[in-house]
Design an enzyme around this catalytic site. Structure first.
Site, PDB file in Angstrom:
ATOM      1  N   SER A 246       0.853  -1.192   0.000  1.00 13.57           N
ATOM      2  CA  SER A 246       0.000   0.000   0.000  1.00 13.57           C
ATOM      3  C   SER A 246       0.888   1.241   0.000  1.00 13.57           C
ATOM      4  O   SER A 246       2.112   1.156   0.173  1.00 13.57           O
ATOM      5  CB  SER A 246      -0.851  -0.005   1.275  1.00 13.57           C
ATOM      6  OG  SER A 246       0.010   0.120   2.407  1.00 13.57           O
TER       7      SER A 246
ATOM      8  N   ASP B   7      -0.750  -1.338  -4.292  1.00  7.48           N
ATOM      9  CA  ASP B   7      -2.147  -1.526  -3.873  1.00  7.48           C
ATOM     10  C   ASP B   7      -2.751  -0.176  -3.493  1.00  7.48           C
ATOM     11  O   ASP B   7      -2.112   0.648  -2.859  1.00  7.48           O
ATOM     12  CB  ASP B   7      -2.151  -2.474  -2.653  1.00  7.48           C
ATOM     13  CG  ASP B   7      -3.540  -2.926  -2.247  1.00  7.48           C
ATOM     14  OD1 ASP B   7      -3.711  -3.283  -1.070  1.00  7.48           O
ATOM     15  OD2 ASP B   7      -4.443  -2.900  -3.101  1.00  7.48           O
TER      16      ASP B   7
ATOM     17  N   ASP C 289      -6.831   3.796  -7.445  1.00  5.73           N
ATOM     18  CA  ASP C 289      -8.106   3.662  -6.754  1.00  5.73           C
ATOM     19  C   ASP C 289      -8.774   5.027  -6.694  1.00  5.73           C
ATOM     20  O   ASP C 289      -8.524   5.824  -5.793  1.00  5.73           O
ATOM     21  CB  ASP C 289      -7.899   3.104  -5.338  1.00  5.73           C
ATOM     22  CG  ASP C 289      -9.230   3.005  -4.595  1.00  5.73           C
ATOM     23  OD1 ASP C 289      -9.226   2.542  -3.444  1.00  5.73           O
ATOM     24  OD2 ASP C 289     -10.267   3.407  -5.160  1.00  5.73           O
TER      25      ASP C 289
ATOM     26  N   GLU D  41     -10.761   0.384  -9.712  1.00  6.11           N
ATOM     27  CA  GLU D  41     -11.858  -0.111  -8.877  1.00  6.11           C
ATOM     28  C   GLU D  41     -13.161   0.576  -9.264  1.00  6.11           C
ATOM     29  O   GLU D  41     -13.172   1.789  -9.520  1.00  6.11           O
ATOM     30  CB  GLU D  41     -11.538   0.163  -7.398  1.00  6.11           C
ATOM     31  CG  GLU D  41     -12.568  -0.371  -6.417  1.00  6.11           C
ATOM     32  CD  GLU D  41     -12.125  -0.224  -4.962  1.00  6.11           C
ATOM     33  OE1 GLU D  41     -10.914  -0.182  -4.700  1.00  6.11           O
ATOM     34  OE2 GLU D  41     -13.018  -0.132  -4.104  1.00  6.11           O
TER      35      GLU D  41
ATOM     36  N   HIS E  25     -12.551  -3.971   3.855  1.00  7.46           N
ATOM     37  CA  HIS E  25     -11.206  -4.235   4.376  1.00  7.46           C
ATOM     38  C   HIS E  25     -11.255  -4.556   5.862  1.00  7.46           C
ATOM     39  O   HIS E  25     -12.209  -4.210   6.546  1.00  7.46           O
ATOM     40  CB  HIS E  25     -10.317  -3.010   4.154  1.00  7.46           C
ATOM     41  CG  HIS E  25      -9.960  -2.779   2.728  1.00  7.46           C
ATOM     42  ND1 HIS E  25     -10.050  -1.552   2.104  1.00  7.46           N
ATOM     43  CD2 HIS E  25      -9.514  -3.625   1.774  1.00  7.46           C
ATOM     44  CE1 HIS E  25      -9.667  -1.652   0.844  1.00  7.46           C
ATOM     45  NE2 HIS E  25      -9.333  -2.905   0.620  1.00  7.46           N
TER      46      HIS E  25
ATOM     47  N   GLY F 225     -10.659  -6.892   0.100  1.00  5.48           N
ATOM     48  CA  GLY F 225     -11.310  -7.279   1.346  1.00  5.48           C
ATOM     49  C   GLY F 225     -11.618  -8.758   1.356  1.00  5.48           C
ATOM     50  O   GLY F 225     -12.681  -9.168   1.806  1.00  5.48           O
ATOM     51  N   ALA F 226     -10.678  -9.581   0.890  1.00  8.73           N
ATOM     52  CA  ALA F 226     -10.963 -11.007   0.680  1.00  8.73           C
ATOM     53  C   ALA F 226     -10.479 -11.909   1.812  1.00  8.73           C
ATOM     54  O   ALA F 226     -10.635 -13.128   1.736  1.00  8.73           O
ATOM     55  CB  ALA F 226     -10.330 -11.457  -0.630  1.00  8.73           C
TER      56      ALA F 226
ATOM     57  N   THR G 160      -5.126 -10.094  -0.083  1.00  5.81           N
ATOM     58  CA  THR G 160      -5.086 -10.729   1.242  1.00  5.81           C
ATOM     59  C   THR G 160      -4.039 -10.053   2.118  1.00  5.81           C
ATOM     60  O   THR G 160      -2.836 -10.237   1.921  1.00  5.81           O
ATOM     61  CB  THR G 160      -4.749 -12.229   1.063  1.00  5.81           C
ATOM     62  OG1 THR G 160      -5.610 -12.793   0.064  1.00  5.81           O
ATOM     63  CG2 THR G 160      -4.881 -12.972   2.369  1.00  5.81           C
TER      64      THR G 160
END
Ligand SMILES: O=C(COP(=O)(O)O)NO
Ligand SMILES: [Ca+2]
Ligand code: NA
Ligand SMILES: [Zn+2]
Length: 313
Positions: free
Chosen positions: A49, A88, A110, A140, A186, A217-218, A260
């Protein structure tokens, strides 16, 4: 070898499997990820990130981005599974450009909290720049419920992806892979009640765009890991993630990259708490990070098998 994220994801989309995209902030998580990929002979997508870049560079964005590229490339160029490094949740141009300049395989722009037209024009601009130097791009559509990059997206604002918008968005931006918001969020507290994702929207987005899709958010937030951490003093009351069988369904309907982060953090802290409780005299980080790394590696190997990317390197 160090590869372009797009190569990994196009193979995954053609082969109807998914690859976990694994967030790192430090060396230990990278080591656990690489070892898991080698033992599963699976492709590896590592992602950082903007906060991770700031953290690694002590505030110097270019230094942080270069540190991650150097670490990942050194490992990638000395092993025979494909490894990609992805930015990310890129939201600020200084991070997106720094990642591209440093040598990231791909970047996410994003711009999902903007309206459709704004998101489209910002994403188009990033795609033009990134594609000019062979860097692939993720964008996104729709918004995640809950905490998104420390901006709480209140439930009523959360707009799930509109499949009709997705076609226009992909055609007009040239984006390489897309993250459709289908009900995840998330962090470790994803659902109050039962976990439900909008598979209908997901199926439509895949049918109409045909490109690799990303699930944000997986994390599953495995209960055994939560209980282990709580046994040694953690307080994760109410923690709930995406159940494994639901995660498997998303792959069936076209998800190919599964972001993840929380699960790795949960596995690490559970292992660290357990080890420290049993080893009061230990103070060598190579010793007290060993068990946490094993827990992270074990979780990643399981996830690679669940998503179907084991033996796909
Ligand atoms: O979407 C994620 C990670 O989601 P989790 O918090 O569920 O690991 N990163 O972009
Ligand atoms: Ca977003
Ligand atoms: Na991403
Ligand atoms: Zn995300």
């Amino acid at each position: 070898p160090y590869v372009n994220t797009k190569d990994i994801l196009e193979k995954a989309s053609e082969g109807f499997y998914a690859v976990p995209a694994l967030n790192i902030n430090n060396l230990e998580f990278l080591q656990a990820i690489i070892e898991a990929g080698l033992e599963e002979s699976a492709p590896v997508i590592i992602e950082t990130s903007e906060g991770a870049i700031k953290y690694a560079g002590n505030g110097n964005i270019m230094r942080g981005a270069k540190l991650f590229v150097d670490m990942v490339r050194e490992y990638a160029d000395t092993i025979d599974i494909p490894v990609a490094l992805h930015l990310d949740h890129g939201k600020h141009f200084e991070y997106i450009i720094a990642a591209i300049k440093a040598g990231y395989s791909s970047v996410m722009i994003d711009a999902s909290e903007h309206n459709f037209e704004e998101n489209l024009s910002i994403t188009k601009k990033v795609v033009e720049i990134a594609h000019s130097v062979n860097v692939s791009v993720e964008a996104e559509l729709g918004r995640l419920v809950g905490i998104e990059d420390n901006v709480v997206v209140a439930a009523h604002e959360a707009a799930l992806v509109d499949p009709d918008e997705a076609v226009e968005f992909v055609e007009k931006t040239g984006v390489d892979f897309l993250a459709p918001a289908i009900g995840t969020s998330h962090g470790a507290f994803k659902f109050k009640g039962e976990a439900r994702l909008d598979f209908d929207r997901l199926k439509k987005v895949k049918e109409r765009t045909g490109i690799p899709l990303v699930l944000h958010g997986a994390s599953s937030v495995p209960q055994d890991i939560v209980e282990l951490a709580e046994k040694f003093g953690a307080d994760f009351k109410g923690a709930k993630g995406v159940p494994s069988e639901i995660l498997k369904e998303t792959v069936k309907y076209g998800i190919n990259k599964v972001n993840t982060d929380t699960d790795l953090r949960m596995a690490f802290i559970a292992g660290l708490r357990e080890f420290l409780a049993g080893n009061p005299t230990e103070f060598d980080p190579r010793k007290y990070f060993k068990v946490p790394k094993e827990y992270v590696k074990g979780l990643i190997k399981e996830r690679m098998r669940l998503l179907g990317c084991s033996n796909k390197a």
